[in-house]
Scaffold this active site. Structure first.
Site, PDB file in Angstrom:
ATOM      1  N   HIS A  24       0.454  -1.352  -0.200  1.00 47.77           N
ATOM      2  CA  HIS A  24      -0.160  -0.237  -0.305  1.00 47.77           C
ATOM      3  C   HIS A  24       0.833   1.163   0.277  1.00 47.77           C
ATOM      4  CE1 HIS A  24       0.219  -0.112   4.140  1.00 47.77           C
ATOM      5  NE2 HIS A  24      -0.658  -0.917   4.155  1.00 47.77           N
TER       6      HIS A  24
ATOM      7  N   HIS B 102      -5.611  -9.226  14.542  1.00 48.37           N
ATOM      8  CA  HIS B 102      -4.944  -7.354  13.850  1.00 48.37           C
ATOM      9  C   HIS B 102      -6.570  -7.646  12.468  1.00 48.37           C
ATOM     10  CE1 HIS B 102      -4.588  -4.044  11.931  1.00 48.37           C
ATOM     11  NE2 HIS B 102      -3.467  -4.640  11.065  1.00 48.37           N
TER      12      HIS B 102
ATOM     13  N   GLU C  26      -6.574  -5.998   9.572  1.00 44.54           N
ATOM     14  CA  GLU C  26      -6.692  -5.618   8.168  1.00 44.54           C
ATOM     15  C   GLU C  26      -6.195  -7.060   7.713  1.00 44.54           C
ATOM     16  OE1 GLU C  26      -2.986  -3.121   7.790  1.00 44.54           O
ATOM     17  OE2 GLU C  26      -3.145  -2.758   6.514  1.00 44.54           O
TER      18      GLU C  26
ATOM     19  N   ASP D 128      -3.875  -7.937   5.099  1.00 48.52           N
ATOM     20  CA  ASP D 128      -3.067  -8.709   5.191  1.00 48.52           C
ATOM     21  C   ASP D 128      -2.709 -10.127   6.596  1.00 48.52           C
ATOM     22  OD1 ASP D 128      -2.853  -6.577   6.702  1.00 48.52           O
ATOM     23  OD2 ASP D 128      -0.206  -7.148   6.523  1.00 48.52           O
TER      24      ASP D 128
ATOM     25  N   HIS E 256      -1.150  -2.100  14.764  1.00 48.26           N
ATOM     26  CA  HIS E 256      -1.264  -0.914  13.844  1.00 48.26           C
ATOM     27  C   HIS E 256      -2.659   0.413  13.414  1.00 48.26           C
ATOM     28  CE1 HIS E 256      -1.301  -0.379   9.317  1.00 48.26           C
ATOM     29  NE2 HIS E 256      -0.741   0.724   9.926  1.00 48.26           N
TER      30      HIS E 256
ATOM     31  N   ASP F  39       1.644  -6.751  13.998  1.00 50.16           N
ATOM     32  CA  ASP F  39       2.138  -6.278  13.203  1.00 50.16           C
ATOM     33  C   ASP F  39       3.872  -5.365  14.281  1.00 50.16           C
ATOM     34  OD1 ASP F  39       1.269  -6.451  10.759  1.00 50.16           O
ATOM     35  OD2 ASP F  39      -0.586  -4.451  11.450  1.00 50.16           O
TER      36      ASP F  39
ATOM     37  N   TYR G 156      10.270  -0.294   8.608  1.00 51.02           N
ATOM     38  CA  TYR G 156       8.762  -0.756   9.020  1.00 51.02           C
ATOM     39  C   TYR G 156       8.075   0.528  10.191  1.00 51.02           C
ATOM     40  CZ  TYR G 156       5.453  -3.636  10.917  1.00 51.02           C
ATOM     41  OH  TYR G 156       4.036  -4.826  10.129  1.00 51.02           O
TER      42      TYR G 156
ATOM     43  N   HIS H  36       5.072 -10.215   9.976  1.00 51.35           N
ATOM     44  CA  HIS H  36       5.832  -9.929   8.514  1.00 51.35           C
ATOM     45  C   HIS H  36       7.366 -10.084   9.485  1.00 51.35           C
ATOM     46  CE1 HIS H  36       2.944  -8.847   6.780  1.00 51.35           C
ATOM     47  NE2 HIS H  36       2.721  -7.055   8.556  1.00 51.35           N
TER      48      HIS H  36
END
Ligand code: FEO
Length: 397
Positions: free
Chosen positions: A23, A77, A79, A81, A143, A162, A190, A224
């Site tokens: 993104h 989370h 989001e 991903d 996040h 995250d 990051y 990640h």
């Protein structure tokens, strides 16, 4: 890819080798979407992956267990991903209870519009898996507002989602199997691009995890990048430094230029800063990746931002960069706008200063702007300014 991290705790995530843009954030080394499977009396999947990788992800799990035997789907989370596979998982794991934070529950129902029975957990809630226990630690805005971490005992694993992550694709899953300098570089990038603006909340979350809850951490499994096992101290120390918004004697000169006038000013300032022995880096916004510049912003004490005037205002690349910069709230202590103009000596510098104020930079100096092409005396003044700016940087903490 399935890897047994310890007895009955598996990595079942996805390596996104060719991702180069997340993104808008450049991911030169790709990324991973990490998920973990814990086998116990209650079998548990912690987090999932981006929707296009669902089939490969399901295959990773199937190599270990029949999906019908999964009891809990923990979603740290919302989001995409980390939640994109949930609609498929919910169908393939019919007896599994979805567990997320209270804010996550509302978000999941809104985002996926499914008739899911979701268990919302709050701080300190636990789920007994058998030999193992999960404890939930909400970390709002790290996040998104729904974000939480899951802590598992007696293995003392923090599934941090995250937090502590890096966009870093590698076939080796542990920190000790990869070059630490590369991992830390990606962790810094990051932090700078994803969570720098919520540094105060990260500071509180670190205090909660390490001082209030006094969690003993033997492994950090983020969503990640690599898993922290040998270098936990390094990443906790780095997060403490970054969340304290610590800066060093470092100046960044970030600019764009039309006919090289603003560029001449930029390099004259660079020479002044350099003469004072302060670290200085210069970036032309047309030729430098914005996300990479933000990594450098993470510990820079001074920012000099230059723009020529186009259509009676900011040059578009500078305007775009400032929009990104002010959203991320850099830790810089002082900044100054500069640039060339044709007809209106004020408007572009006023726009630049408004953006620097919105970036919450505490001290903003009087802009330096020259008409058309700076002459030798004006460039000498830019160098003098660079020297004075460097002295100021040395006087600040
Ligand atoms: Fe990696 Fe906020 O998602």
């Amino acid at each position: 890819m399935k890897i047994e991290l310890m007895k009955d705790v598996f990595y079942v995530g996805i390596i996104d080798w060719n991702l180069r843009n997340f993104h808008g954030y450049s991911t030169h080394r790709g990324s991973t979407y990490n998920a973990y499977l814990v086998l116990d009396e209650k079998n548990t999947l912690i987090d999932n992956v981006k929707a296009p990788f669902t089939e490969e992800f399901i295959q990773n799990i199937k190599e270990i267990i029949d999906l019908k035997k999964i009891d809990y789907l923990i979603s740290n989370h919302l989001e995409g991903d980390h939640s994109g596979s949930l609609p498929t998982l919910a169908k393939l794991c019919p007896k599994a209870q979805i567990v997320t934070s209270e804010k996550g529950k509302a978000g999941f129902l809104r985002m996926y519009k499914q008739d899911w029975n979701i268990q919302a957990v709050k701080e300190g809630d636990t789920i007994q898996l058998g030999k193992r226990t999960l404890t939930f630690v909400p970390v709002p805005l790290i996040h998104w507002p729904d974000s939480m971490m899951t802590y598992m005992t007696p293995d003392n694993i923090l599934f941090s989602n995250d937090a502590f992550g890096q966009h870093y694709a590698t076939s080796k899953r542990l920190d000790l199997e990869n070059p630490l300098s590369e991992i830390m570089e990606e962790a810094a990038k990051y932090y700078a691009n994803i969570v720098m603006h919520v540094s105060m909340l990260i500071k509180k979350a670190l205090e909660k995890v390490t001082q209030t809850l006094k969690l003993k951490i033997e492994m950090i499994c983020p969503s990640h990048g690599i898993i922290w096992k040998q270098n936990i101290g390094d990443i906790l120390t780095a997060y403490t430094k970054w969340s304290n918004r610590e800066t060093k004697e470092k100046v960044l000169i970030i600019y764009d230029t039309m006919w090289h006038s603003t560029e001449k000013m930029a390099f004259a300032m660079l020479e002044g800063v350099r003469q004072e022995g302060v670290e200085v880096k210069i970036y032309n916004l047309t030729s430098t990746d914005t996300s990479d510049i933000m990594t450098q912003v993470l510990d820079a004490r001074g920012l000099l931002i230059g723009s020529p005037t186009l259509n009676n205002g900011l040059f578009p690349s500078v305007a775009g960069y400032l929009t990104y910069l002010k959203g991320l709230k850099p830790p810089a202590k002082v900044a100054c706008a500069f640039g060339s103009f044709g007809w209106n000596p004020k408007r572009t510098m006023e726009q630049l200063n408004t953006n620097l104020q919105e970036a919450m930079i505490p001290e903003i100096l009087e802009p330096i702007t020259y008409n058309f092409i700076p002459d030798p005396a004006e460039l000498a003044r830019c160098t003098d300014f660079g020297r004075e700016f460097a002295k100021k940087i040395k006087s600040l903490k």
